[in-house]
Design an enzyme around this catalytic site. Sequence first.
Site, PDB file in Angstrom:
ATOM      1  N   LYS A 263      -0.723  -4.183  -3.396  1.00 42.31           N
ATOM      2  CA  LYS A 263      -2.012  -3.559  -3.106  1.00 42.31           C
ATOM      3  C   LYS A 263      -2.037  -2.169  -3.736  1.00 42.31           C
ATOM      4  CE  LYS A 263      -5.120  -1.974   0.507  1.00 42.31           C
ATOM      5  NZ  LYS A 263      -5.183  -0.609  -0.063  1.00 42.31           N
TER       6      LYS A 263
ATOM      7  N   ASP B 244      10.403   5.304 -10.016  1.00 43.70           N
ATOM      8  CA  ASP B 244      10.057   5.911 -11.303  1.00 43.70           C
ATOM      9  C   ASP B 244      10.744   7.258 -11.511  1.00 43.70           C
ATOM     10  OD1 ASP B 244       8.520   3.737 -11.802  1.00 43.70           O
ATOM     11  OD2 ASP B 244       6.607   4.797 -11.972  1.00 43.70           O
TER      12      ASP B 244
ATOM     13  N   SER C  44       0.805  -1.207   0.000  1.00 41.91           N
ATOM     14  CA  SER C  44       0.000   0.000   0.000  1.00 41.91           C
ATOM     15  C   SER C  44       0.845   1.266   0.000  1.00 41.91           C
ATOM     16  CB  SER C  44      -0.961  -0.064   1.188  1.00 41.91           C
ATOM     17  OG  SER C  44      -1.997   0.860   1.065  1.00 41.91           O
TER      18      SER C  44
END
Length: 441
Positions: free
Chosen positions: A330, A316, A305
């Site tokens: 998740k 990224d 999460s």
Amino acid sequence: MKKSVARYAVILLAGVFLGAGLTVERAVQAERAAHERATLAHLPLRELRTFAEVYNIVKAEYVVPVSSHKLIDNALRGMVDNLDPHSQYLDPRQYRHLTVDTTGRFGGVGLEVTEYKGFLKVVTPIQGTPGGRSGIRPGDLIVRIDGTFIQGLSLRKSVHLLRGRPGSTVVLTVLRKGVSRPLTFHLRRQIIKIHSVASRLLAPGYGYLRISEFQGATGKGVTRALQHLQAENHAPLKGLVLDLRDNPGGVLNAAVAVCDDFLNHGIIVSTRGRIPSSDVVFHAHGPDLLHGAPMVVLVNGGSASAAEIVAGALQDNRRAIIMGTRTFGKGSVQTIMPMSNGGALRLTTARYFTPNGRSIQNLGITPNIVVHEGKFVPSGSNDFLREVDLPNHLSNPNPPKMQAKAASVPPATRKLLDDDYQLRQAFDLLRGLSVYRQFKG
């Protein structure tokens, strides 16, 4: 320090963080009201008639009397629980517990535990708490709580037995390796403030920061920890290991705040759902408190999460190298919606996406470098024959101060690295990145 998906430690005060859900605070009262009016205009009358028939039959003919409150409560739970693993109807008591959990304040005993063969295994007692003063030791197995045999109970139910009013007493029956008889401990519960952020210097210039879960104050805690590390080091850090292993998640805004401490700009995460207010893009504003120093982020199957949001954002944006094993996966957002009866609805309202537009739902974050759990085992003797051991060797013309010295590692850190293979690999990579940065610069 052995870690696994099935074994992520939760901090008991008498409590545990309720799951790995994310919460999104948003003003949607008008939007919800409009939606409710539209729903009322299209009620499925045939299905509601069937519901009423079942309700009346159960109420009249079930073998024992059942209250209307219990029947309606069960119906509400059934409606929501079968949507997905993270949506849930919370009665007023459960909602109060959830609110307490996300603030990091609990009434309990102060033990860090994990589930072990149906029981609670003590990872460590927390200093300054009833558990820390009780004589309970790491590795002890809690088998009874106030006389209730807990094997077979869920972790949440066992934790519920530990919860209680501050000042009340809980009796724990404990098995200890090497002791033939069960031990009994009487602990008086108290309010315990759990800090989700821990930090230390691994070696001069190299910091370690662990986030156990994302609470409301975690963002500020990370900022303070970084400032403390810089002050303790008396210079900017050369690199940082950010440990998110076995972090079940928590508050979305806390994850965003943590990323903001390491990014000067760029997208952190975006959420997309069915209603317009669910579509949000979170941007970093900085400044990067590490000033671009190398970072390694440790993750494993227990990282879920909000922890995955942080790992995905730093990966990224090419800000950190992710190391460890694939994360939990998740990728959904839960919104907490208070109800008129004092309860709340925790409902999945959106999916979240990493800055590159990836959904990690059911996939998780794949580390840049996969390192499995293990323990460092030294090889044989390192007492090789060296030039200085040969008879009649030539002396070195350079003074000792001109000789390059390997970075020193404190004994406490060396033991920590010997017990945690993944951390050792992260630390070695971090030092390598720092050296490469010096050559490149």
